[in-house]
Enzyme design. Structure first.
Site, PDB file in Angstrom:
ATOM      1  N   GLY D  14     -20.944 -28.314 -23.859  1.00  0.00           N
ATOM      2  CA  GLY D  14     -20.939 -29.045 -22.596  1.00  0.00           C
ATOM      3  C   GLY D  14     -19.852 -30.112 -22.534  1.00  0.00           C
ATOM      4  O   GLY D  14     -19.983 -31.092 -21.810  1.00  0.00           O
ATOM      5  N   ASP D  84      -9.233 -32.757 -22.006  1.00  0.00           N
ATOM      6  CA  ASP D  84     -10.092 -31.642 -22.397  1.00  0.00           C
ATOM      7  C   ASP D  84      -9.280 -30.706 -23.304  1.00  0.00           C
ATOM      8  O   ASP D  84      -8.057 -30.717 -23.272  1.00  0.00           O
ATOM      9  CB  ASP D  84     -10.569 -30.892 -21.146  1.00  0.00           C
ATOM     10  N   GLU D  85      -9.961 -29.925 -24.094  1.00  0.00           N
ATOM     11  CA  GLU D  85      -9.313 -29.013 -25.040  1.00  0.00           C
ATOM     12  C   GLU D  85      -8.332 -29.785 -25.924  1.00  0.00           C
ATOM     13  O   GLU D  85      -7.219 -29.341 -26.215  1.00  0.00           O
ATOM     14  CB  GLU D  85      -8.581 -27.877 -24.298  1.00  0.00           C
ATOM     15  N   ALA D  86      -8.773 -30.946 -26.357  1.00  0.00           N
ATOM     16  CA  ALA D  86      -7.892 -31.876 -27.058  1.00  0.00           C
ATOM     17  C   ALA D  86      -7.501 -31.386 -28.442  1.00  0.00           C
ATOM     18  O   ALA D  86      -6.589 -31.926 -29.068  1.00  0.00           O
ATOM     19  CB  ALA D  86      -8.554 -33.248 -27.160  1.00  0.00           C
ATOM     20  N   CYS D 144     -30.442 -20.025 -34.742  1.00  0.00           N
ATOM     21  CA  CYS D 144     -31.531 -20.219 -35.699  1.00  0.00           C
ATOM     22  C   CYS D 144     -32.259 -21.539 -35.461  1.00  0.00           C
ATOM     23  O   CYS D 144     -33.236 -21.832 -36.142  1.00  0.00           O
ATOM     24  CB  CYS D 144     -30.983 -20.177 -37.129  1.00  0.00           C
ATOM     25  N   VAL D 167      -5.548 -18.849 -32.213  1.00  0.00           N
ATOM     26  CA  VAL D 167      -5.869 -18.694 -30.794  1.00  0.00           C
ATOM     27  C   VAL D 167      -5.456 -17.299 -30.376  1.00  0.00           C
ATOM     28  O   VAL D 167      -4.317 -16.895 -30.609  1.00  0.00           O
ATOM     29  CB  VAL D 167      -5.125 -19.737 -29.937  1.00  0.00           C
ATOM     30  N   GLU D 168      -6.347 -16.561 -29.793  1.00  0.00           N
ATOM     31  CA  GLU D 168      -6.026 -15.206 -29.357  1.00  0.00           C
ATOM     32  C   GLU D 168      -5.494 -15.236 -27.939  1.00  0.00           C
ATOM     33  O   GLU D 168      -6.174 -15.681 -27.020  1.00  0.00           O
ATOM     34  CB  GLU D 168      -7.281 -14.333 -29.406  1.00  0.00           C
TER      35      GLU D 168
END
Lengths: 186, 186, 186, 186
Positions: D14, D84-86, D144, D167-168
């Protein structure tokens, strides 16, 4: 359910004291722990964890050849591994500790610095920051009153040093634990 | 920028050790602190903070009549107030510490329990949990390996006690720091 | 292994958004949750958790008569209980949640305020602060840039209100999330 | 007094929702923020931060050529930088953010992953873990029931993948957020 813990702080926050307290807490309940510190740390003599409050104890040493899995295989019944100066662990050693926590249910609590005097990660702290299940900061203050997060090397005139080896052999380097602002302002 | 801190833990986590370390950290930088513990705590003699690792020091005592504002007015130049056994502070005393942090820039670091043997808040901890700017848990383990969060009073046969005074005069009560499960299962 | 969580914050930090995100995280993995909010909270209509970012959903309501154990007995297979406006839980209800976490392995995550406009604990937050296994602060800022920890009620002229009921029926009260200093300075 | 924050989590905890909430909190108080995400993240289209709850907004993009100091020089009056995506920030970019926090009083809040599918740090997260003044973990669960700390890449048969690029390109890789045990057991 065991975890790999990393309790990090700037220098002189009380990491060794905290480690000795945790060892005491385990032992007074009848559990056995194994305690390690880095071989290169000869501030107080080889193989010793020393609280600046006074208490100290002889502990085992690790260096780059230490195989934690083999050591633990040889001594079943250990409740916890405690590591001081954990920034000097190698990457494979931290991976071992992470694997033992999750595959053998053996917790490890590692105390160490995040960064050196240039703000660079140590190998051990880099891998601990990557893999630790729980990270806790032990707080200490900068002279300016803010929280200290950085370790500034200073010369004999108390001026910031920016070049040099990550670890000074002989231990003559002097350090101040400072906040980000004091570190950046030099 | 000063704050009111509450560092809480179950019994025997190492709160007094941590307090002594923080005092040491301030003092080795040339700062002065004032340290208080509760008058009713006579486990180790009056007016003493004692680490189970060994170190101890004489400190001031507080009781319900202590006026922290008046005390601080009388001694300018204090860098920090440290309080052990802070669960025994009164509500107005915690409000004083909060006001001094925010109106006089005087930080206070309080160490104490959250709850008694029945899982009820102490007056000091209730107000600290309400007002503290930073709350940190100091961790210790239950015999079952989980984190201890509760203080269980036990009788001579190590059985859980559920009735009695919040604080036993004479200090003969015995306690175990346990996790929520062990506390609920008795 | 389940725990009772308390995620507390001053008003408008984003507690409802966080709750909806956690519910989403459980549900997209195929788990079922039950979500509750306080019956007296009619800001957005009865029985609704509303993120200020837009998302909202219908949820169950609790009041002082809600028996969480009976509710959970009636619906096996729930992975987690989520409670918004958890400051309005009663003390026995929080004890129920703590017992269900530790005796039935059913986790509960409670979102709520610590204190009212006078800096006093709510009944639910008092008990959550006493018993929660994990407490996390959700941070938001005061207008002055510091972390907001207090909820200040203000009148139509934006002046601090110090007297009145803990909860105003009708919801006309206006609040500002402020730091300790701005709260003390009024 | 500004700080560099790193709020890290496994995938799908999140993070983007939390970023959008913080931006909203600043903006409803009349403050301006600048929001950035990584150029290579094209899951939802270029230059967009998207909450899995629904909300999204257009934001600026950064890549390895982005000079945050120059950008901020050009737009005074910003209250906070949100990234974001830091994990995809470069090391010099994180140093810039740390310097701006401490020398210009401009806070930065960075959201990102700690490690890739092999348990290795990303460049941005390595430097954020080294320098951040505050680090907070955003929690999500493994299938789990334990806390998820690792990002496991899985193939079409849901089996762990151990080799491949960090990273693909194209984003066909599938991931599961798992605990240390499930990661080590594969």
């Amino acid at each position: 359910m065991a975890k790999l813990f990393f309790r990090y702080a700037a220098m002189n926050a009380g990491k060794s004291t905290a480690l000795l307290q945790v060892a005491h807490n385990y032992e007074e309940r009848g559990h056995r722990v194994r305690i390690f510190t880095a071989r290169l740390d000869d501030r107080y003599g080889h193989g010793r964890v020393t609280s600046r409050l006074g208490p100290q104890r002889e502990v085992e040493q690790f260096d780059e050849h230490t195989d934690f899995v083999a050591l633990m295989d040889a001594t079943p019944g250990i409740a916890c591994i405690l590591v001081d100066e954990a920034q000097f662990l190698s990457k494979p050693q931290v991976v071992q500790l992470h694997e033992m926590a999750h595959l053998r249910n053996l917790p490890a609590i590692c105390y160490g610095l995040r960064t050196d005097f240039q703000g660079e990660l140590f190998p051990g702290s880099a891998t601990l920051l990557a893999l630790a299940d729980e990270m806790d900061e032990m707080k200490t203050i900068c002279d300016c009153g803010r929280k200290a997060t950085m370790n500034m090397r200073v010369d004999a005139n108390n001026r910031k040093v920016t070049q040099g080896a990550q670890v000074e052999i002989g231990g003559n380097a002097r350090y101040r634990s400072v906040c980000g602002r004091c570190f950046r302002q030099g």
